[in-house]
Design a protein around this motif. Structure first.
Motif, PDB file in Angstrom:
ATOM      1  N   GLY A   1       0.761  -1.237   0.000  1.00  0.00           N
ATOM      2  CA  GLY A   1       0.000   0.000   0.000  1.00  0.00           C
ATOM      3  C   GLY A   1       0.787   1.280   0.000  1.00  0.00           C
ATOM      4  O   GLY A   1       2.022   1.305  -0.028  1.00  0.00           O
ATOM      5  N   LEU A   2       0.024   2.383   0.055  1.00  0.00           N
ATOM      6  CA  LEU A   2       0.542   3.745   0.052  1.00  0.00           C
ATOM      7  C   LEU A   2      -0.163   4.527   1.154  1.00  0.00           C
ATOM      8  O   LEU A   2      -1.382   4.451   1.290  1.00  0.00           O
ATOM      9  CB  LEU A   2       0.262   4.428  -1.294  1.00  0.00           C
ATOM     10  CG  LEU A   2       0.803   3.758  -2.555  1.00  0.00           C
ATOM     11  CD1 LEU A   2       0.164   4.396  -3.794  1.00  0.00           C
ATOM     12  CD2 LEU A   2       2.312   3.881  -2.612  1.00  0.00           C
ATOM     13  N   GLY A   3       0.594   5.299   1.923  1.00  0.00           N
ATOM     14  CA  GLY A   3      -0.017   6.132   2.945  1.00  0.00           C
ATOM     15  C   GLY A   3      -0.262   5.374   4.241  1.00  0.00           C
ATOM     16  O   GLY A   3       0.049   4.191   4.374  1.00  0.00           O
ATOM     17  N   ARG A   4      -0.847   6.087   5.202  1.00  0.00           N
ATOM     18  CA  ARG A   4      -1.131   5.529   6.515  1.00  0.00           C
ATOM     19  C   ARG A   4      -2.512   5.959   6.983  1.00  0.00           C
ATOM     20  O   ARG A   4      -2.978   7.054   6.664  1.00  0.00           O
ATOM     21  CB  ARG A   4      -0.090   5.992   7.553  1.00  0.00           C
ATOM     22  CG  ARG A   4       1.334   5.466   7.304  1.00  0.00           C
ATOM     23  CD  ARG A   4       1.399   3.963   7.481  1.00  0.00           C
ATOM     24  NE  ARG A   4       2.735   3.410   7.332  1.00  0.00           N
ATOM     25  CZ  ARG A   4       3.267   2.990   6.187  1.00  0.00           C
ATOM     26  NH1 ARG A   4       2.555   3.078   5.057  1.00  0.00           N
ATOM     27  NH2 ARG A   4       4.485   2.480   6.144  1.00  0.00           N
ATOM     28  N   GLU A   5      -3.152   5.074   7.742  1.00  0.00           N
ATOM     29  CA  GLU A   5      -4.448   5.381   8.341  1.00  0.00           C
ATOM     30  C   GLU A   5      -4.306   5.318   9.856  1.00  0.00           C
ATOM     31  O   GLU A   5      -3.566   4.484  10.383  1.00  0.00           O
ATOM     32  CB  GLU A   5      -5.511   4.379   7.872  1.00  0.00           C
ATOM     33  CG  GLU A   5      -5.830   4.515   6.387  1.00  0.00           C
ATOM     34  CD  GLU A   5      -6.960   3.607   5.946  1.00  0.00           C
ATOM     35  OE1 GLU A   5      -7.877   4.098   5.271  1.00  0.00           O
ATOM     36  OE2 GLU A   5      -6.929   2.404   6.276  1.00  0.00           O
ATOM     37  N   GLY A   6      -5.049   6.173  10.552  1.00  0.00           N
ATOM     38  CA  GLY A   6      -4.968   6.200  12.004  1.00  0.00           C
ATOM     39  C   GLY A   6      -3.778   7.010  12.478  1.00  0.00           C
ATOM     40  O   GLY A   6      -2.947   7.491  11.706  1.00  0.00           O
ATOM     41  N   GLY A   7      -3.686   7.148  13.792  1.00  0.00           N
ATOM     42  CA  GLY A   7      -2.579   7.892  14.368  1.00  0.00           C
ATOM     43  C   GLY A   7      -2.655   9.382  14.043  1.00  0.00           C
ATOM     44  O   GLY A   7      -3.605   9.867  13.425  1.00  0.00           O
ATOM     45  N   ARG A   8      -1.619  10.106  14.427  1.00  0.00           N
ATOM     46  CA  ARG A   8      -1.592  11.546  14.172  1.00  0.00           C
ATOM     47  C   ARG A   8      -1.450  11.864  12.695  1.00  0.00           C
ATOM     48  O   ARG A   8      -1.826  12.933  12.232  1.00  0.00           O
ATOM     49  CB  ARG A   8      -0.447  12.193  14.954  1.00  0.00           C
ATOM     50  CG  ARG A   8      -0.620  12.101  16.470  1.00  0.00           C
ATOM     51  CD  ARG A   8       0.390  12.959  17.195  1.00  0.00           C
ATOM     52  NE  ARG A   8       0.191  14.373  16.880  1.00  0.00           N
ATOM     53  CZ  ARG A   8       0.985  15.341  17.340  1.00  0.00           C
ATOM     54  NH1 ARG A   8       2.022  15.035  18.102  1.00  0.00           N
ATOM     55  NH2 ARG A   8       0.749  16.593  17.028  1.00  0.00           N
ATOM     56  N   VAL A   9      -0.902  10.907  11.921  1.00  0.00           N
ATOM     57  CA  VAL A   9      -0.707  11.157  10.495  1.00  0.00           C
ATOM     58  C   VAL A   9      -1.934  10.795   9.666  1.00  0.00           C
ATOM     59  O   VAL A   9      -1.989  11.108   8.482  1.00  0.00           O
ATOM     60  CB  VAL A   9       0.529  10.388   9.962  1.00  0.00           C
ATOM     61  CG1 VAL A   9       1.777  10.808  10.697  1.00  0.00           C
ATOM     62  CG2 VAL A   9       0.325   8.880  10.066  1.00  0.00           C
TER      63      VAL A   9
END
Length: 479
Positions: free
Chosen positions: A455-463
């Motif tokens: 994948g690409l990117g992140r979900e959740g957390g501050r980002v």
């Protein structure tokens, strides 16, 4: 089921598909039809897109505190209705009620987390190095979004995408998986009750995903795609998004290695294996797929894991005492059957399970295979079922090479009591997340995502909210 919406949710209203089409929602525990929901076509998708586009400007200007409080109210409603939502999820997806309740709590936490992030969107002011201009940075919503969610976590995958989009000030078109539309429709009703303005969230249930999504991605009005699903579909969506340069985030497939070193605490390792393998019946992108166990402890680890797996109770998720529900459908079960048969033909030993039960439903028993040939198909295929495949290794460099020998890189699990080894191995694994002496990595406060074809990117957390925000730089002359 009578209180669950079954229509499309467009512009704040419940409507039928333009052509009147419907699609069945099945109970995987019995094979019976639970109900029929609206089956959207391209015309419906365009209406939903128009609703999102029309709502975008006003929603982007809405005060962050207002967006925050809507998410907080939705969080509270979800918690209050835990049992109702859990029963709905179990009916359409199959997971045991105890696990469904856990997902409801997990899903709600994304709304609580992003309700707090909504009021923390920042910018900046600085004088540029040449001293001529000030740099004023602001952050603004990326615009209307297309959110595509999978069937395995039907409520949590919705909140993990909707939460940051709402917090950032984006409008949305949500397309849930056709196997599990009911949780998404219930979520839309909750957000409307919590005060989300009309048009901000639109839900389009459909069995015609290609007809519905491709025109949206190529049309230029959708500015963001967030997708969770298989790598193959993700690659197709990326190609469709390229024409209009749609911003994308992708949470795709996994092939998680689970590494047990000779110095591991086997009690911890087996406990971790049960979580990493059996969460959601193994139907999770984070599920441990390849168990690499040091030769000196492999027999003992296999024996203990088989004992634990064999003690699990398989049955309908609504029944008391059930640990393992059905797989999502017969196609999914057939895939698991084929992968196990291939491994056995190549010499794998079945320590427990491995035989499909007779009767209705899509059940498959918890299975442990030892002595798995590295050439077996399940070594390079996401199993998505309750099957643990054990291979042995002799040294650290070897196991890292084998663990990384995959196009995927979502998560890895490492069990060792040595601090130096723990850090060294974790740093060398080509994954976005590592579970160190634990089988659970998912948490709304942590950035979820992978590398390579995971994948690409992140979900959740501050980002997580960053995926739905753009920077704008304003140059202001220094007077």
């Amino acid at each position: 089921m009578t209180d669950t919406p079954t229509q499309l949710f467009i512009g704040g209203a419940w409507v039928d598909a333009a052509d009147g089409a419907t699609m069945p929602v099945d109970d995987p525990a019995t094979g019976e039809i639970l109900c029929h929901v609206a089956d959207a076509g391209p015309k419906d998708a365009k209406l939903a897109e128009e609703a999102a586009v029309q709502a975008q400007e006003a929603w982007a200007r809405t005060a962050p505190r207002v967006r925050s409080e809507i998410l907080r109210r939705a969080y509270e409603i979800i918690i209050e209705r835990t049992d109702e939502l859990a029963h709905l999820m179990t009916s359409e997806m199959g997971k045991p009620l105890a696990e469904a309740r856990g997902e409801v709590a997990y899903a709600a936490e994304f709304f609580r987390w992003f309700s707090e992030e909504a009021v923390r969107i920042d910018g900046g002011l600085a004088t540029l190095p040449d001293g001529r201009n000030r740099m004023l940075l602001s952050r603004r919503p990326v615009g209307p979004c297309l959110l595509i969610t999978p069937w395995n976590f039907p409520l949590a995958m919705g909140t993990r995408k909707i939460g940051p989009a709402v917090a950032a000030g984006c409008t949305m078109l949500l397309k849930p998986a056709p196997q599990t539309p009911l949780s998404s429709l219930a979520l839309a009703a909750i957000l409307k009750e919590a005060g989300l303005p009309d048009g901000v969230l639109n839900v389009v249930t459909t069995s015609r995903a290609g007809e519905v999504c491709e025109p949206l991605l190529r049309g230029g009005r959708i500015r963001k795609l967030s997708f969770t699903g298989s790598t193959a579909v993700g690659q197709l969506l990326l190609a469709q998004s390229a024409e209009a340069v749609v911003r994308t985030s992708m949470e795709l497939g996994g092939n998680a290695p689970f590494v047990v070193f000779e110095d591991a605490d086997l009690d911890k390792a087996v406990d971790g294996a049960m979580v990493a393998k059996m969460r959601n019946m193994g139907e999770a992108c984070t599920a441990a797929n390849r168990f690499f166990v040091h030769r000196s402890v492999a027999e003992e680890f296999g024996r203990r894991l088989a004992e634990r797996m064999g003690a699990l109770v398989v049955g309908p998720g609504t029944r008391d005492g059930v640990d393992v529900g059905p797989l999502i459908d017969r196609r999914g079960r057939a895939k698991v059957e084929e992968l196990v048969a291939d491994a056995v033909e190549r010499g794998a030993q079945v320590l427990v399970g491995g035989r499909t039960p007779e009767g209705a439903g899509c059940f498959y028993p918890p299975t442990v295979l030892a002595g798995v040939d590295p050439g077996s198909r399940l070594m390079d295929t996401e199993i998505f079922g309750p099957v643990a495949a054990i291979l042995t290794f002799d040294d650290e460099d070897e196991v890292i090479r084998r663990a990384n020998d995959t196009p995927w890189g979502l998560v890895g699990y490492v069990f060792t009591e040595g601090l130096d080894r723990a850090l060294r191995v974790s740093e060398r694994l080509e994954v976005g997340m590592v579970g160190l002496n634990t089988g659970l990595v998912s948490n709304p406060a942590a950035p979820f995502g992978g590398v390579k074809q995971s994948g690409l990117g992140r979900e959740g957390g501050r980002v997580g909210i960053d995926e739905f925000l753009e920077y704008q730089y304003l140059a202001v002359p220094v007077r």
